[in-house]
Design a protein around this motif. Structure first.
Motif, PDB file in Angstrom:
ATOM      1  N   PRO A  52       0.799  -1.228   0.000  1.00  0.00           N
ATOM      2  CA  PRO A  52       0.000   0.000   0.000  1.00  0.00           C
ATOM      3  C   PRO A  52       0.831   1.277   0.000  1.00  0.00           C
ATOM      4  O   PRO A  52       0.437   2.265  -0.604  1.00  0.00           O
ATOM      5  N   GLU A  53       2.000   1.260   0.647  1.00  0.00           N
ATOM      6  CA  GLU A  53       2.810   2.477   0.675  1.00  0.00           C
ATOM      7  C   GLU A  53       3.368   2.827  -0.699  1.00  0.00           C
ATOM      8  O   GLU A  53       3.726   3.962  -0.960  1.00  0.00           O
ATOM      9  N   GLY A  56      -0.394   3.460  -2.925  1.00  0.00           N
ATOM     10  CA  GLY A  56      -1.109   4.643  -2.457  1.00  0.00           C
ATOM     11  C   GLY A  56      -0.253   5.892  -2.380  1.00  0.00           C
ATOM     12  O   GLY A  56      -0.728   6.937  -1.943  1.00  0.00           O
ATOM     13  N   HIS A  57       0.996   5.787  -2.794  1.00  0.00           N
ATOM     14  CA  HIS A  57       1.900   6.936  -2.740  1.00  0.00           C
ATOM     15  C   HIS A  57       1.355   8.047  -3.640  1.00  0.00           C
ATOM     16  O   HIS A  57       0.914   7.791  -4.758  1.00  0.00           O
ATOM     17  N   GLU A  61      -0.150   7.781  -7.515  1.00  0.00           N
ATOM     18  CA  GLU A  61      -1.541   8.143  -7.828  1.00  0.00           C
ATOM     19  C   GLU A  61      -1.587   9.188  -8.938  1.00  0.00           C
ATOM     20  O   GLU A  61      -2.365   9.065  -9.884  1.00  0.00           O
TER      21      GLU A  61
END
Length: 121
Positions: A52-53, A56-57, A61
């Motif tokens: 996710p890091e 979702g960075h 995005e």
């Protein structure tokens, strides 16, 4: 790819999707892609989903939205999601849009790889 250390099945005939085995180091994929090039459909499913890091960075995005916008501006209409999934087929429209949006895709790939390398350390 197989001749360069990446044990991968043939791309899916309908979607052009290539599935990379789980646990495959990014460096091994990169070396094989330097020799073979990337999948011409641009569709790769890695066995390991980026954490996710990475996904979702904010930079990822922004680059993903820029790439998706470019695809649409160049005539590609993504398929509708059904039950949270969509089948992406290697249509002439998609291939032409991907060719036109190569710079955006390369920027997204580069940033993703850089973040993945940081996470793997």
């Amino acid at each position: 790819m197989r001749e360069n250390g990446v044990d991968v099945a043939d791309p899916d005939a309908a979607s052009g999707l290539v599935v990379l085995p789980p646990g495959l180091p990014q460096s091994q994929v990169k070396r094989a892609e330097e020799v073979c090039g990337t999948n011409p459909t641009g569709q790769t499913l890695r066995g390991d989903i980026p954490p996710p890091e990475v996904m979702g960075h904010p930079d990822i995005e922004a680059l993903r939205l820029k790439y998706q916008s470019c695809l649409r501006e160049n005539g590609y209409t993504p398929p509708k999601m059904v039950n949270g999934t969509a089948v992406i087929k290697a249509t002439p429209e998609l291939l032409a849009a991907q060719k036109a949006c190569r710079a955006e895709n390369e920027a997204l790939d580069k940033q993703t790889k850089e973040l993945m390398e940081k996470v793997e350390r």
